[in-house]
Design a protein around this motif. Structure first.
Motif, mmCIF file in Angstrom:
data_model
loop_
_atom_site.group_PDB
_atom_site.id
_atom_site.type_symbol
_atom_site.label_atom_id
_atom_site.label_comp_id
_atom_site.label_asym_id
_atom_site.label_seq_id
_atom_site.Cartn_x
_atom_site.Cartn_y
_atom_site.Cartn_z
ATOM 1 N N MET A 143 0.845 -0.984 -0.076
ATOM 2 C CA MET A 143 0.047 0.083 -0.009
ATOM 3 C C MET A 143 0.855 1.418 -0.047
ATOM 4 O O MET A 143 1.776 1.275 0.957
ATOM 5 N N PRO A 144 0.653 2.296 -1.025
ATOM 6 C CA PRO A 144 1.482 3.350 -0.983
ATOM 7 C C PRO A 144 1.349 4.241 0.217
ATOM 8 O O PRO A 144 0.491 4.313 1.095
ATOM 9 N N THR A 145 2.579 4.992 0.533
ATOM 10 C CA THR A 145 2.691 5.764 1.676
ATOM 11 C C THR A 145 2.823 7.186 1.121
ATOM 12 O O THR A 145 3.311 7.585 0.147
ATOM 13 N N TYR A 146 2.084 8.054 2.022
ATOM 14 C CA TYR A 146 1.969 9.491 1.301
ATOM 15 C C TYR A 146 2.158 10.473 2.496
ATOM 16 O O TYR A 146 1.788 10.276 3.767
ATOM 17 N N LYS A 147 3.387 11.681 2.135
ATOM 18 C CA LYS A 147 3.589 12.554 2.935
ATOM 19 C C LYS A 147 3.455 13.965 2.365
ATOM 20 O O LYS A 147 4.244 14.186 1.291
ATOM 21 N N LEU A 148 2.427 14.920 2.814
ATOM 22 C CA LEU A 148 2.473 15.999 2.303
ATOM 23 C C LEU A 148 2.929 17.072 3.103
ATOM 24 O O LEU A 148 2.701 17.152 4.328
ATOM 25 N N THR A 149 3.847 17.827 2.668
ATOM 26 C CA THR A 149 4.807 18.746 3.510
ATOM 27 C C THR A 149 4.157 20.382 3.076
ATOM 28 O O THR A 149 4.245 20.539 1.666
ATOM 29 N N TYR A 150 4.013 21.226 4.013
ATOM 30 C CA TYR A 150 3.785 22.608 3.541
ATOM 31 C C TYR A 150 4.010 23.338 4.948
ATOM 32 O O TYR A 150 4.069 22.591 6.003
ATOM 33 N N PHE A 151 3.400 24.630 5.035
ATOM 34 C CA PHE A 151 3.484 25.531 6.375
ATOM 35 C C PHE A 151 2.395 24.967 6.958
ATOM 36 O O PHE A 151 1.338 24.497 6.362
ATOM 37 N N ASN A 152 2.278 25.582 8.207
ATOM 38 C CA ASN A 152 0.907 25.220 8.936
ATOM 39 C C ASN A 152 -0.128 26.435 8.643
ATOM 40 O O ASN A 152 -0.477 27.526 9.267
ATOM 41 N N ALA A 153 -0.658 26.086 7.400
ATOM 42 C CA ALA A 153 -1.715 27.056 6.765
ATOM 43 C C ALA A 153 -2.426 26.241 5.970
ATOM 44 O O ALA A 153 -1.834 25.042 5.390
ATOM 45 N N ARG A 154 -3.532 26.557 5.517
ATOM 46 C CA ARG A 154 -4.317 26.145 4.356
ATOM 47 C C ARG A 154 -3.591 26.477 3.031
ATOM 48 O O ARG A 154 -3.163 25.532 2.244
ATOM 49 N N ALA A 155 -4.054 27.561 2.497
ATOM 50 C CA ALA A 155 -3.406 28.393 1.401
ATOM 51 C C ALA A 155 -3.260 27.099 0.302
ATOM 52 O O ALA A 155 -4.376 26.568 -0.034
ATOM 53 N N ARG A 156 -1.963 26.863 -0.257
ATOM 54 C CA ARG A 156 -1.732 26.179 -1.545
ATOM 55 C C ARG A 156 -1.995 24.646 -1.188
ATOM 56 O O ARG A 156 -1.999 23.766 -2.065
ATOM 57 N N ALA A 157 -1.991 24.127 0.024
ATOM 58 C CA ALA A 157 -1.952 22.693 0.400
ATOM 59 C C ALA A 157 -3.316 22.199 0.551
ATOM 60 O O ALA A 157 -3.725 20.981 0.889
ATOM 61 N N GLU A 158 -4.580 23.051 0.802
ATOM 62 C CA GLU A 158 -5.599 22.644 1.254
ATOM 63 C C GLU A 158 -6.526 21.666 0.242
ATOM 64 O O GLU A 158 -7.071 20.799 0.836
#
Length: 213
Positions: A1-16
């Protein structure tokens, strides 16, 4: 099963949007949020991570250790993988166009709100509120209405990541500035309610961290 890690600042903005796609799909991932280094935070800082990213920008998504960059590209990848894209290539092209339009609306809002020259900022905010937003929402209202889905979806008969992106721009940003904004856009108001009634999205909205942006 694939593993996923999403990295961004502690904000919604471009990662939400990516987080919404993960939430709706019910897929587990690591939601890694970069914060300033401190004695109690030994995690990676942005200056340390930046040279390692594909374009020197975040968000980035690691899939089994393979790093992907570009917020829209990541969201598209996830939506296609998790069944939140269109049903054919024409519908997908329309979805990409709608996401571009919603993202452009968000970017213009950010530029207006963060303009340093006060006189220019006043002009930009005025143009954004009186022209940019009505023009954009008129397009989305016409698209959702002509699509005819009872839930107000923009394309097809099921929720897509275009609906999620529009929801984020409207609910997380525009409605906070003008709470009555959707009074003139009944189909978009229906879309907003439909997104909030999706069980997985409702859970994410309740549990996600409160952030300034």
């Amino acid at each position: 099963m694939p593993t996923y890690k999403l990295t961004y600042f502690n904000a919604r903005a471009r990662a939400e949007l990516c987080r919404f796609v993960f939430a709706q799909a019910g897929v587990e991932y690591e939601d890694y949020r970069i914060t300033d280094a401190s004695p109690g935070n030994p995690g990676t800082t942005w200056p340390e991570l930046k040279p390692k990213t594909p374009f020197g920008k975040i968000p980035v998504l690691e899939v089994d250790g393979e790093m992907l960059g570009g917020s829209t590209g990541i969201a598209r990848f996830l939506a296609e993988r998790f069944g939140l894209a269109g049903s054919n290539d024409i519908e997908n092209a329309k979805i990409w166009g709608a996401i571009d339009a919603a993202s452009d609306l968000w970017e213009k809002m950010v530029r207006a709100n963060f303009e340093k020259d006060e006189k220019r900022k006043e002009e930009m905010v005025k143009t954004f509120g009186e022209t940019t937003v009505p023009d954009a929402l008129k397009f989305f209202e016409q698209q959702a209405s002509s699509n005819g889905a009872p839930e107000g979806w923009l394309f097809g008969t099921k929720v897509t990541y275009a609906d999620l992106e529009l929801y984020i721009v409207v609910a997380d940003y525009l409605l906070k500035q003008v709470p009555t904004l959707l009074d003139s856009y009944p189909t978009l108001a229906k879309l907003k309610t439909s997104v909030e009634q999706l069980p997985n999205i409702a859970k994410w909205l309740k549990e996600r961290p409160e952030t300034q942006y």
